[in-house]
Design a protein around this motif. Structure first.
Motif, mmCIF file in Angstrom:
data_model
loop_
_atom_site.group_PDB
_atom_site.id
_atom_site.type_symbol
_atom_site.label_atom_id
_atom_site.label_comp_id
_atom_site.label_asym_id
_atom_site.label_seq_id
_atom_site.Cartn_x
_atom_site.Cartn_y
_atom_site.Cartn_z
ATOM 1 N N GLN A 1 0.822 -1.209 0.000
ATOM 2 C CA GLN A 1 0.000 0.000 0.000
ATOM 3 C C GLN A 1 0.860 1.265 0.000
ATOM 4 O OE1 GLN A 1 -3.340 0.034 2.657
ATOM 5 N NE2 GLN A 1 -3.868 -2.080 2.190
ATOM 6 N N GLY A 2 2.146 1.094 -0.295
ATOM 7 C CA GLY A 2 3.027 2.243 -0.465
ATOM 8 C C GLY A 2 3.749 2.722 0.776
ATOM 9 N N ARG B 1 14.669 8.328 3.512
ATOM 10 C CA ARG B 1 13.382 8.014 2.882
ATOM 11 C C ARG B 1 12.287 8.947 3.372
ATOM 12 N NH1 ARG B 1 12.844 1.490 2.567
ATOM 13 N NH2 ARG B 1 14.845 1.083 1.585
ATOM 14 N N SER C 1 0.476 8.096 6.514
ATOM 15 C CA SER C 1 0.400 6.790 5.855
ATOM 16 C C SER C 1 -0.360 6.841 4.543
ATOM 17 C CB SER C 1 -0.247 5.774 6.793
ATOM 18 O OG SER C 1 -1.607 6.096 7.026
ATOM 19 N N HIS C 2 -0.880 7.976 4.167
ATOM 20 C CA HIS C 2 -1.699 8.048 2.949
ATOM 21 C C HIS C 2 -0.918 8.603 1.795
ATOM 22 C CE1 HIS C 2 -5.058 7.055 5.503
ATOM 23 N NE2 HIS C 2 -4.731 8.054 6.291
#
Length: 182
Positions: free
Chosen positions: A26-27, A76, A181-182
């Motif tokens: 989910q990335g 990151r 998280s989106h």
């Protein structure tokens, strides 16, 4: 790296890696577990740093892996999920009855993760032994208990993951990560 680096810890065979793979799908960034990769490499080369041959050497290799992962993750973006963290090495040595060296304690205090750590409880229904996972179910449960205590002793708050499907666990973790998280 509070707020960015998130650890999922617990005993072996409790669904940590499956959850992290699903989150990655989910990335969400992730860093893989040291132990399994080290065991696979050491078996391939018939090396000495296997937990059933030399526990101290195995722990030092895990520490080196985890320090490199921590450093690599700093570049990151977004949240990063760690399949175990440096405190897990302390837990491993504790389980083995081996004193924890000062440099490992310094590493655990220097390389901090988000205060909230996800704990994958021992889950007998899904636990399986394999080529790299030799622990008995009792040892797996004891590992979970030790990880809980090690993280608490280092000032982390533990949040147990639900015993549910991977999808349910993904939703649970993402709801705790917030907007990142989106």
């Amino acid at each position: 790296m509070s707020g960015k680096f998130h650890v999922i810890t617990g005993g072996p065979g409790s669904g940590k890696s499956s959850l992290i793979r699903a989150l990655a799908g989910q990335g969400i960034g992730h860093m893989p577990e040291a132990g399994r990769a080290i065991i696979q490499d050491q078996i391939a080369i018939d090396g000495p740093a296997l937990p059933w041959r030399n526990q101290k050497a195995f722990a030092e290799m895990m520490l080196a892996w985890d320090l490199r992962s921590y450093r690599e993750a700093q570049d990151r973006q977004g949240p990063i999920m760690f399949d175990r963290g440096i405190p897990d090495v302390i837990g491993y040595l504790t389980l083995c009855g081996i004193s924890v060296p000062d440099h490992l304690r310094r590493a655990a205090n220097l390389c901090r993760y988000d205060r909230l750590v996800f704990l994958a409880p021992h889950w007998p229904a899904i636990y399986r032994q394999d080529q790299e996972r030799h622990q008995s179910p009792g040892e797996a449960a004891a590992t979970c208990a030790v990880m809980r205590e090690v993280y608490r002793s280092l000032g982390y708050d533990l949040l147990p993951l639900p015993l549910g499907s991977v999808e349910e666990r993904v939703a649970f973790v993402k709801s705790r990560l917030g907007d990142d998280s989106h």
